[in-house]
Structure formats: structure tokens, C-alpha cells
Design an enzyme around this catalytic site. Structure first.
Site, mmCIF file in Angstrom:
data_model
loop_
_atom_site.group_PDB
_atom_site.id
_atom_site.type_symbol
_atom_site.label_atom_id
_atom_site.label_comp_id
_atom_site.label_asym_id
_atom_site.label_seq_id
_atom_site.Cartn_x
_atom_site.Cartn_y
_atom_site.Cartn_z
ATOM 1 N N GLU A 54 0.878 -1.167 0.000
ATOM 2 C CA GLU A 54 0.000 0.000 0.000
ATOM 3 C C GLU A 54 0.918 1.221 0.000
ATOM 4 O O GLU A 54 1.669 1.437 0.959
ATOM 5 C CB GLU A 54 -0.912 -0.043 1.220
ATOM 6 C CG GLU A 54 -2.283 0.548 0.981
ATOM 7 C CD GLU A 54 -2.232 2.061 1.029
ATOM 8 O OE1 GLU A 54 -2.938 2.714 0.247
ATOM 9 O OE2 GLU A 54 -1.472 2.591 1.854
ATOM 10 N N SER A 55 0.871 1.985 -1.075
ATOM 11 C CA SER A 55 1.886 3.026 -1.263
ATOM 12 C C SER A 55 1.845 4.126 -0.206
ATOM 13 O O SER A 55 2.887 4.654 0.175
ATOM 14 C CB SER A 55 1.776 3.616 -2.664
ATOM 15 O OG SER A 55 0.476 4.111 -2.899
ATOM 16 N N CYS A 85 4.083 -2.373 -8.740
ATOM 17 C CA CYS A 85 2.789 -1.928 -8.213
ATOM 18 C C CYS A 85 2.945 -0.755 -7.235
ATOM 19 O O CYS A 85 3.275 0.342 -7.659
ATOM 20 C CB CYS A 85 2.074 -3.131 -7.596
ATOM 21 S SG CYS A 85 0.297 -2.972 -7.641
ATOM 22 N N ARG A 111 -3.382 5.828 -9.169
ATOM 23 C CA ARG A 111 -3.568 4.661 -8.296
ATOM 24 C C ARG A 111 -4.892 3.980 -8.602
ATOM 25 O O ARG A 111 -5.840 4.621 -9.033
ATOM 26 C CB ARG A 111 -3.551 5.080 -6.832
ATOM 27 C CG ARG A 111 -2.220 5.623 -6.397
ATOM 28 C CD ARG A 111 -2.269 6.052 -4.952
ATOM 29 N NE ARG A 111 -2.493 4.918 -4.050
ATOM 30 C CZ ARG A 111 -2.848 5.053 -2.774
ATOM 31 N NH1 ARG A 111 -3.070 6.232 -2.263
ATOM 32 N NH2 ARG A 111 -3.011 3.980 -2.024
ATOM 33 N N HIS A 176 2.630 -7.794 -11.031
ATOM 34 C CA HIS A 176 3.473 -8.474 -10.037
ATOM 35 C C HIS A 176 4.158 -9.711 -10.612
ATOM 36 O O HIS A 176 3.627 -10.828 -10.452
ATOM 37 C CB HIS A 176 2.599 -8.962 -8.875
ATOM 38 C CG HIS A 176 2.051 -7.887 -8.012
ATOM 39 N ND1 HIS A 176 2.674 -7.448 -6.867
ATOM 40 C CD2 HIS A 176 0.917 -7.155 -8.125
ATOM 41 C CE1 HIS A 176 1.957 -6.498 -6.302
ATOM 42 N NE2 HIS A 176 0.887 -6.302 -7.047
ATOM 43 N N GLU A 178 6.505 -11.321 -9.378
ATOM 44 C CA GLU A 178 6.883 -12.214 -8.256
ATOM 45 C C GLU A 178 5.737 -13.146 -7.857
ATOM 46 O O GLU A 178 5.939 -14.074 -7.091
ATOM 47 C CB GLU A 178 7.383 -11.385 -7.056
ATOM 48 C CG GLU A 178 6.310 -10.744 -6.192
ATOM 49 C CD GLU A 178 5.666 -9.503 -6.801
ATOM 50 O OE1 GLU A 178 5.963 -9.157 -7.953
ATOM 51 O OE2 GLU A 178 4.830 -8.886 -6.097
HETATM 52 N N1 GLN Z 1 -3.477 -0.162 -4.622
HETATM 53 C C1 GLN Z 1 -2.173 -0.081 -4.001
HETATM 54 C C2 GLN Z 1 -1.747 1.384 -3.851
HETATM 55 O O1 GLN Z 1 -2.313 2.244 -4.471
HETATM 56 C C3 GLN Z 1 -1.137 -0.840 -4.805
HETATM 57 C C4 GLN Z 1 -1.525 -2.290 -4.861
HETATM 58 C C5 GLN Z 1 -0.374 -3.246 -4.944
HETATM 59 O O2 GLN Z 1 0.779 -2.905 -4.702
HETATM 60 N N2 GLN Z 1 -0.705 -4.493 -5.221
HETATM 61 O O3 GLN Z 1 -0.853 1.644 -3.105
#
Ligand code: GLN
Length: 194
Positions: A54-55, A85, A111, A176, A178
Site C-alpha cells: 500500500e503506497s 505496483c 492509483r 506483479h 513475483e
Molecule cells: N493499490 C495499491 C496502492 O495504491 C497498490 C496495490 C499493490 O501494490 N498491489 O498503493
């Protein structure tokens, strides 16, 4: 600290998010990893992965743990970095409606670009920069790059949205790698280490 040229140590920012998955992927291709939790750890790494998560939380923790400033400086001096992400969002110079975090890469991001209903999905696409075979692309509440400017280069667009980009030592994907069994993108990232 002395390190062998031939054996780069890949840091993985381990404050929050998908750390173990990147570790397993790098172990699979024989790369040495180090979890980055303190500024001192930055002295022991040759490159870093900023994982998904979560950024907003990651951005706050980067400041709280005093990692943001020295990390930004290392990236600006050329240390290879791969943001997946939320990691992509951390690197962006512009975020739609929000302040940037590390702000090192010439990209503008949105986002949660894929909306809430279909916020996770899988696609299969060829990204020529990485490989001639299709890759499995896993999107989880993913951001999209709205535009690149300056020195950033688009690597892939999907349905009109930019999902991978590169700017010198910086690589970002809104998906992703990974979370798949395919190590192609991680191998590509390792090829960015001099
Ligand atoms: N929705 C997340 C964000 O805005 C990112 C999601 C993720 O890293 N899988 O930070």
C-alpha cells in the site's frame, strides 16, 4: 564493506508488502538478497526492489524509518531499482491527486486505475524488452502510468494504459512478476546491475 563484483546483493524493501515472493524469486535465480529495514542496510546492497503493498503506508514508513532520503539519493546516483505496483507509485514524480513519495522517475501515475470491481485480474502478453514469449501479468488493485515524460521510456501498454516503463537505472511494472513462476522480469532486472 567488501563485496564481490560478480555477486550483487539485491535489497528488498521489507517495511510492508510482498517481500517473501520477491525473495523466493531471486533465490530461484541464485541472487543474494537482503531485507531493507534500516538506512544502514542501504550500504550493503547493490540494487533494490520496492514491492507491492500500500503506497501511502509504504511512503509513511519510509520516512518514519529514515530510509526515504538516503534511498532517493542512492537511486539518483544510479543504483538499480525495480518497483512493482505500490513500488512503482513510490518512484513516480507525479501521482494523480497526491504528493509524490521518492519522486525519482519521470512518470505520472494513477492509483487503483482499474477500479474497485475488477481490481485484480491476470493477462498474458509479450513484452519485447523482457522476452519474446508471453508473460503472465498479475494485476492486484494496480496503478497505471498515465504518461511518461523526460527520460522515461514506455515498455508496454495494455488497453491504452502503460503498465511497464524504464528510465536508466529504474524499472517499474504495474503488475506483479513475483506472483508467477516466471523469473524473466527478475532476470532482466539483474541485467541492469553493472
Ligand atoms: N493499490 C495499491 C496502492 O495504491 C497498490 C496495490 C499493490 O501494490 N498491489 O498503493
Amino acid at each position: 564493506m567488501e563485496r564481490k563484483e560478480s555477486e550483487p546483493t539485491v535489497g528488498i524493501l521489507a517495511l510492508q508488502g510482498s517481500v517473501i515472493e520477491h525473495e523466493s524469486m531471486l533465490a530461484k535465480i541464485g541472487a543474494k538478497t537482503l531485507r531493507v529495514l534500516k538506512p544502514e542496510h542501504l550500504e550493503e546492497i547493490d540494487g533494490i526492489i520496492l514491492p507491492g503493498g500500500e503506497s501511502t503506508t509504504l511512503g509513511k514508513l519510509l520516512n518514519l524509518f529514515s530510509i526515504a532520503k538516503p534511498l532517493k539519493a542512492k537511486i539518483e546516483r544510479g543504483m538499480p531499482v525495480f518497483g512493482t505496483c505500490a513500488g512503482l507509485i513510490l518512484l513516480a514524480k507525479e501521482i494523480e491527486g497526491e504528493q509524490p513519495h521518492l519522486g525519482t522517475m519521470d512518470i505520472k501515475v494513477r492509483r487503483n486505475a482499474y477500479g474497485r470491481q475488477i481490481d485484480s485480474f491476470i493477462a498474458h502478453e509479450v513484452i519485447e524488452e523482457f522476452s519474446t514469449s508471453p508473460l503472465e501479468l498479475v494485476f492486484v488493485r494496480a496503478p497505471a502510468i498515465e504518461k511518461t515524460f523526460g527520460k522515461a521510456r514506455v515498455l508496454k501498454e495494455l488497453d491504452g494504459r502503460i503498465i511497464a516503463a524504464r528510465q536508466e537505472n529504474m524499472l517499474v511494472t504495474s503488475f506483479h512478476p513475483e506472483l508467477t513462476d516466471d523469473e524473466t522480469v527478475h532476470r532482466y532486472f539483474l541485467s541492469m546491475f553493472k
